[in-house]
Design a protein around this motif. Structure first.
Motif, short mmCIF file in Angstrom:
data_model
loop_
_atom_site.label_atom_id
_atom_site.label_comp_id
_atom_site.label_asym_id
_atom_site.label_seq_id
_atom_site.Cartn_x
_atom_site.Cartn_y
_atom_site.Cartn_z
N UNK A 125 101.80 14.96 -18.02
CA UNK A 125 101.89 13.39 -18.50
C UNK A 125 103.21 13.23 -16.54
N UNK A 126 103.47 13.74 -15.82
CA UNK A 126 104.34 13.66 -14.73
C UNK A 126 103.05 13.12 -13.98
N UNK A 127 102.40 14.75 -14.04
CA UNK A 127 100.71 14.33 -13.18
C UNK A 127 99.82 12.81 -13.36
N UNK A 128 100.02 12.57 -14.82
CA UNK A 128 99.02 11.17 -14.81
C UNK A 128 99.79 9.24 -14.75
N UNK A 129 101.15 10.18 -14.75
CA UNK A 129 101.83 8.88 -14.35
C UNK A 129 101.76 9.00 -12.64
N UNK A 130 102.13 9.91 -11.95
CA UNK A 130 101.87 10.37 -10.12
C UNK A 130 100.04 9.71 -10.29
#
Length: 278
Positions: free
Chosen positions: A247-252
């Motif tokens: 999820x954090x990678x998608x946001x980045x």
């Protein structure tokens, strides 16, 4: 003639199919990352892969903000990226104008020496750079990264290639009308170089946003760290929470996608006009 046209169409069709397959293959990791970001940790690595989760866990996108100070990391990264991108556009376009449209002693030698720095890996001089920044009292500051990344030899080269395609007669006519070199650069060259500026914006934005090694060397205080360092910190602390990591990678990736999709029209034009291949 008809046979030749038929062969050309067949080859073109095969080429399109191959390109479409390659595009799908390259998209698979991103699709998997998006799918994993909506799953529980125990469901991330199940096989066969469940590409569309039956019960998407949107809570992952909310939990990641409370697990680590993600908002601070995003703000720091956005600040650095915007400032560095603006400075590189300013310095690269300005220097490129001088190299492309002005005549001064030693211009070719100076340009060759500056462009030659592209061939030198950053790892070769990163230690002297760090020692210099530390002696100036800029260690553990955003200003160190801004100062080091505000200039780009690649950006100067690309902008110079584009400026050389603009007729010199425009500049000469402007000088006859009484315009200064600064006015010519601002009122004539910049408006005509939107494709090249957009291309440089994409390259600089993506490189600065995704930069890991630079912030890792210069930033030690948690409140000053960037998103990439924050993700690495999260992985080291919560290595088993794969759904949150994805999820954090998608946001980045979202800001990078927004910038690229916004400027993709000019990106193709800029690459073609600047003579940059790759």
């Amino acid at each position: 003639m008809k046979i030749k046209n038929t062969k050309t169409r067949a080859m073109r069709a095969v080429l399109y199919v191959v390109l479409a397959v390659l595009a799908l293959v390259m998209l698979v990791p991103f699709v998997w990352m998006l799918s994993a970001s909506l799953k529980l940790d125990k469901d991330v690595f199940i096989f066969p892969i469940e590409w569309i989760p039956k019960n998407p866990r949107w809570q992952n996108y909310g939990d990641i903000w409370s697990k680590i100070p993600l908002s601070t990391f995003v703000l720091n990264t956005g600040k650095l990226t915007i400032i560095v991108t603006f400075l590189q556009l300013l310095t690269s376009s300005f220097a490129a104008y001088a190299f492309a449209k002005l005549d001064f002693k030693g211009k070719d030698l100076l340009f060759l020496a500056y462009i030659a720095t592209i061939a030198v890996p950053w790892q070769v001089y990163m230690v002297p750079q760090f020692m210099m920044m530390r002696s100036m009292g800029l260690a553990d500051t955003h200003l160190a990264i801004i100062c080091l990344q505000a200039f780009s030899a690649f950006g100067v080269f690309m902008m110079k290639q584009f400026y050389e395609g603009i007729p010199t007669e425009l500049c000469e006519a402007a000088r006859i009308d009484g315009m200064t070199e600064y006015q010519i650069w601002y009122r004539i060259m910049l408006p005509l170089s939107k494709p090249s500026l957009s291309t440089l914006t994409i390259f600089t934005f993506v490189n600065t946003w995704n930069d890991f090694l630079g912030p890792l060397i210069y930033l030690t205080t948690e409140s000053k760290k960037t998103l990439q360092l924050g993700l690495r910190m999260f992985i080291s602390q919560f290595g088993s929470e794969y759904g949150l990591i994805m999820a954090a990678s998608v946001l980045s990736l979202i800001p990078v996608l927004v910038v690229f999709l916004s400027l993709q029209k000019y990106f193709v034009e800029g690459v073609a006009a600047s003579g940059v291949k790759g």
